[in-house]
Write an enzyme that holds these catalytic residues in place. Structure first.
Site, PDB file in Angstrom:
ATOM      1  N   TYR A  15      -5.077   8.330  -3.543  1.00 58.41           N
ATOM      2  CA  TYR A  15      -5.670   7.306  -2.673  1.00 58.41           C
ATOM      3  C   TYR A  15      -6.457   7.989  -1.539  1.00 58.41           C
ATOM      4  O   TYR A  15      -5.944   8.896  -0.876  1.00 58.41           O
ATOM      5  CB  TYR A  15      -4.556   6.423  -2.101  1.00 58.41           C
ATOM      6  CG  TYR A  15      -5.035   5.422  -1.092  1.00 58.41           C
ATOM      7  CD1 TYR A  15      -5.794   4.322  -1.490  1.00 58.41           C
ATOM      8  CD2 TYR A  15      -4.775   5.582   0.257  1.00 58.41           C
ATOM      9  CE1 TYR A  15      -6.262   3.417  -0.560  1.00 58.41           C
ATOM     10  CE2 TYR A  15      -5.238   4.668   1.195  1.00 58.41           C
ATOM     11  CZ  TYR A  15      -5.982   3.588   0.776  1.00 58.41           C
ATOM     12  OH  TYR A  15      -6.447   2.694   1.695  1.00 58.41           O
TER      13      TYR A  15
ATOM     14  N   ASP B 132       3.853   6.969  -5.211  1.00 56.76           N
ATOM     15  CA  ASP B 132       3.195   5.822  -4.601  1.00 56.76           C
ATOM     16  C   ASP B 132       3.106   4.760  -5.699  1.00 56.76           C
ATOM     17  O   ASP B 132       2.334   4.882  -6.643  1.00 56.76           O
ATOM     18  CB  ASP B 132       1.806   6.235  -4.092  1.00 56.76           C
ATOM     19  CG  ASP B 132       1.070   5.082  -3.389  1.00 56.76           C
ATOM     20  OD1 ASP B 132       1.387   3.910  -3.678  1.00 56.76           O
ATOM     21  OD2 ASP B 132       0.168   5.363  -2.582  1.00 56.76           O
TER      22      ASP B 132
ATOM     23  N   LYS C  63      -0.645  -4.820  -0.516  1.00 52.75           N
ATOM     24  CA  LYS C  63      -1.213  -5.168  -1.820  1.00 52.75           C
ATOM     25  C   LYS C  63      -0.309  -6.169  -2.548  1.00 52.75           C
ATOM     26  O   LYS C  63      -0.175  -7.283  -2.085  1.00 52.75           O
ATOM     27  CB  LYS C  63      -1.457  -3.896  -2.618  1.00 52.75           C
ATOM     28  CG  LYS C  63      -2.091  -2.733  -1.807  1.00 52.75           C
ATOM     29  CD  LYS C  63      -3.517  -3.019  -1.362  1.00 52.75           C
ATOM     30  CE  LYS C  63      -4.039  -2.024  -0.322  1.00 52.75           C
ATOM     31  NZ  LYS C  63      -3.964  -0.608  -0.689  1.00 52.75           N
TER      32      LYS C  63
HETATM   33  C1  LIG Z   1      -3.999   0.642   0.031  1.00 49.89           C
HETATM   34  C2  LIG Z   1      -3.223   1.795  -0.458  1.00 49.89           C
HETATM   35  C3  LIG Z   1      -2.570   2.660   0.428  1.00 49.89           C
HETATM   36  C4  LIG Z   1      -2.671   2.507   1.936  1.00 49.89           C
HETATM   37  O1  LIG Z   1      -2.091   1.344   2.389  1.00 49.89           O
HETATM   38  P1  LIG Z   1      -2.561   0.549   3.714  1.00 49.89           P
HETATM   39  O2  LIG Z   1      -1.609  -0.579   3.765  1.00 49.89           O
HETATM   40  O3  LIG Z   1      -3.983   0.155   3.483  1.00 49.89           O
HETATM   41  O4  LIG Z   1      -2.434   1.490   4.857  1.00 49.89           O
HETATM   42  C5  LIG Z   1      -1.832   3.693  -0.101  1.00 49.89           C
HETATM   43  N1  LIG Z   1      -1.750   3.885  -1.426  1.00 49.89           N
HETATM   44  C6  LIG Z   1      -2.389   3.096  -2.305  1.00 49.89           C
HETATM   45  C7  LIG Z   1      -2.269   3.376  -3.768  1.00 49.89           C
HETATM   46  C8  LIG Z   1      -3.140   2.022  -1.858  1.00 49.89           C
HETATM   47  O5  LIG Z   1      -3.792   1.239  -2.735  1.00 49.89           O
END
Ligand SMILES: *Cc1c(COP(=O)(O)O)cnc(C)c1O
Length: 386
Positions: free
Chosen positions: A97, A169, A194
């Protein structure tokens, strides 16, 4: 008990009043009976009952010992890196990311933490990169936006043989499709922004740990550095979790049907979706993702021109042009000019993000409407001789 039932009934009923919704404890401090004598709460940075409810639900959802909630996904990633000290090394997935890449290179390298980027889709390739200083292996599966899949179980074994911890992640798979701790991971992180919260109305981050020891280290960092999630956003995240299973299943179903349809459109060149049998890592995705492949699809256009991608992303009706993903409403973006704009073109192309690549985040709308929306947008390219 099914996951849907378990999720709903892991959300506690308020003991004081019977409130079926978790109360929002909008307070900074808690009155004490005598110095140090309190009801388990003393100051809202250290602990808050609404946050505690969210953390307990998420720990259970991921099968971890404990969870901690942060202001954003990036704050969650930041907390995990703070487990390290100067001189330590990290092996990270090469198309990590973008925000994590920026944090690692622009903030942590100057503190003496070294990050090596590796293609983790071939687990064995990791072997050559461990040194005695490697403390963490950091993967995402699926990755963004080309949706590469890594074999979590195999990587966990390799990582542990080399005395390091595995961080996954899990944002794209969500706890519905994949529980990395059950596959051997030590730490799971989520951008709660998300799928978990799911309504594009807040930013949040979560760190889930397998062991009590790691949990107390993260708890210490959470309190010491202060990047906590506020009570209202904790409440909204819990409310989002109530429908997580329903949403993620529907989004995955919609995305699978849409991905198959996109492969039939003459204007579209390549479709990236782990649910398609021709996806490079389809078998491992099938094995470790519970039959669900998520709501993100990427595709490229026949002429691979930036201008063509711009034309498509500005001509959809239901897919709204915006960064982010995982919400109930469909979104689309053009990574070359948006999420990946800060990455030099050669490096971006090397990681598979072509000029015309368009990323879709499929929502819960009627799938026929979504198919027609993309079909009419790509038809406006008016390609001849395709
Ligand atoms: C969006 C995202 C992040 C970061 O998250 P935020 O809430 O925007 O700080 C980290 N890892 C992945 C895979 C993401 O899609």
């Amino acid at each position: 008990m099914s996951k849907a039932t378990e999720i709903l009934h892991s959300i506690p009923v308020d003991e004081l009043t019977g409130s079926i919704a978790v109360p929002i404890y909008q307070t900074s401090t808690f009155v004490q009976d005598a110095p140090g004598v309190n009801k388990g709460y003393d100051y809202a940075r250290s602990n808050n009952p609404t946050r505690k409810a969210l953390e307990d639900i998420v720990a259970r959802l991921e099968g971890g010992h404990s969870a901690h909630a942060f202001a954003t996904g990036i704050a969650a990633i930041d907390a995990v890196i703070k487990l390290l000290k100067s001189g330590d090394e990290v092996l990270a997935v090469d198309d990590i990311y973008g925000g994590a890449y920026r944090l690692f290179t622009k903030v942590y390298e100057k503190f003496g933490i070294k990050i090596n980027y590796v293609d983790t889709t071939e687990a064995d390739q990791l072997l050559d990169h461990f040194t005695s200083k490697t403390k963490l292996v950091w993967i995402e599966s699926p990755t963004n936006p080309t949706l590469k899949i890594s074999d979590i179980e195999k990587i966990a074994q390799i990582t542990h043989t080399n005395n390091a911890l595995l961080v996954v992640d899990n944002t794209f798979a969500s706890p519905i499709a994949q529980n990395p701790i059950n596959l051997g991971a030590d730490i799971v992180i989520h951008s709660g922004t998300k799928y978990i919260a799911g309504h594009s109305d807040l930013v949040a981050g979560l760190v889930i740990t397998k062991t009590e020891g790691l949990g107390s280290e993260i708890k210490f960092i959470q309190n010491a550095t202060g990047g906590i999630l506020g009570p209202l956003d904790c409440f909204l995240t819990i409310r989002g979790i109530e429908t997580l299973e329903l949403r993620y299943t529907k989004q995955s179903e919609n995305a699978l049907e849409l991905a198959n349809y996109l492969t039939t459109l003459p204007e579209i060149d390549q479709v990236y979706y782990p649910g398609l049998p021709n996806h490079k890592n389809h078998e491992i995705a099938k094995k470790q993702q519970n039959g669900l492949f998520g709501g993100v699809i990427s595709f490229t256009l026949k002429d691979d021109q930036i201008d063509s991608a711009v034309k498509v992303v500005t001509n959809t009706k239901y897919f709204k042009l915006a960064e982010s993903l995982g919400g109930v409403k469909s979104l689309l973006c053009h990574p070359a000019q948006m999420t990946h704009a800060s990455i030099p073109r050669e490096k971006r192309l090397a990681s598979g993000v072509k000029d015309s690549l368009i990323r879709l985040s499929v929502g819960i709308e009627n799938v026929e409407d979504l198919k027609n929306d993309i079909a009419q947008a790509v038809a406006q390219l008016n390609y001849v001789n395709i």
